[in-house]
Design an enzyme around this catalytic site. Structure first.
Site, PDB file in Angstrom:
ATOM      1  N   LYS A 147       0.826  -1.206   0.000  1.00  0.00           N
ATOM      2  CA  LYS A 147       0.000   0.000   0.000  1.00  0.00           C
ATOM      3  C   LYS A 147       0.863   1.261   0.000  1.00  0.00           C
ATOM      4  CE  LYS A 147      -2.257   1.462   3.659  1.00  0.00           C
ATOM      5  NZ  LYS A 147      -3.224   1.567   4.767  1.00  0.00           N
ATOM      6  N   ASP A 172      -6.927   1.333   0.898  1.00  0.00           N
ATOM      7  CA  ASP A 172      -6.965   1.400   2.354  1.00  0.00           C
ATOM      8  C   ASP A 172      -8.382   1.077   2.822  1.00  0.00           C
ATOM      9  OD1 ASP A 172      -8.452   3.622   1.699  1.00  0.00           O
ATOM     10  OD2 ASP A 172      -7.379   4.986   3.046  1.00  0.00           O
TER      11      ASP A 172
END
Length: 211
Positions: free
Chosen positions: A120, A138
């Site tokens: 991420k 997210d």
């Protein structure tokens, strides 16, 4: 959700915000990398409050390294998990100096090899600092994609792969920012603001909330 509806959603989000970006405050790829490392399980607001004091003192790997772990902790102690984050920042700075001439690498594998940097974080840096068409998923984006049925998936990896499949190239660079901002301010977790949602009529969520 079909292709036509997805395209309509993306077109509407783009018209509303043609040039979206992160709410983390940064001026260089290195500053962005540090800010994203600090943002894990923390709000962008809390990160910005810390980095506004940290970056004027240390905004290069060498300067950050000279602070040492304890020095970094002094600036980020208001942020959750600051002990481990400070250690990862110092280790990351050392690796940047030893292996990348002090520069943030534009390479996924090299980024993910840095302490504290997962997929991420690498996606955010590649997208926001270097303009790659990556989509970091997210909790906000995971929620929006599943709730609207735009790109449903059982976990963040599944949602990311679905997004990479269904988002046209012309929207790919900005898609991450549109979705995260939508999830942060409109399609919020407990009580989505469907009555003021820009894409309410296109959303396939069956339990919409009004008022």
């Amino acid at each position: 959700m079909n292709k036509t509806r997805r395209l309509a959603i993306l077109s509407r989000l783009r018209a509303n915000d043609p040039n979206p970006t992160t709410e983390l405050v940064y001026t260089t790829p290195f500053e962005l990398l540090i800010a994203v490392l600090l943002s894990a399980q923390a709000t962008d607001v809390s990160v910005n409050k810390a980095t506004v004091k940290l970056f004027p003192v240390a905004n290069t790997p060498a300067a950050m390294l000279s602070l040492g772990v304890e020095g970094v902790k002094g600036y980020i102690k208001s942020i959750g998990l600051f002990n481990s984050k400070a250690e990862n920042i110092i280790k990351t700075c050392r690796m940047l100096l030893d292996h990348h001439h002090g520069e943030v690498p534009q390479d996924r594998a090299a980024l993910e090899a840095l302490p504290g940097v997962g997929r991420k974080t690498a996606n955010v840096v590649l997208n926001t600092a270097f303009g790659w068409p990556t989509i970091a998923v997210d909790t906000h984006i995971f929620r929006v994609c599943n709730r609207t049925h735009f790109a449903p998936g059982k976990n963040v990896e599944a949602v990311e792969q679905k997004l990479l499949q269904v988002v046209p190239k012309e929207f790919a660079v900005n898609c991450h920012h549109w979705l995260i901002l939508h999830g942060r301010y409109t399609c919020i977790a407990r009580k989505p603001r469907c009555g003021s949602c820009l894409i309410e009529d296109l959303c396939e969520y069956k339990e919409k909330v009004y008022g």
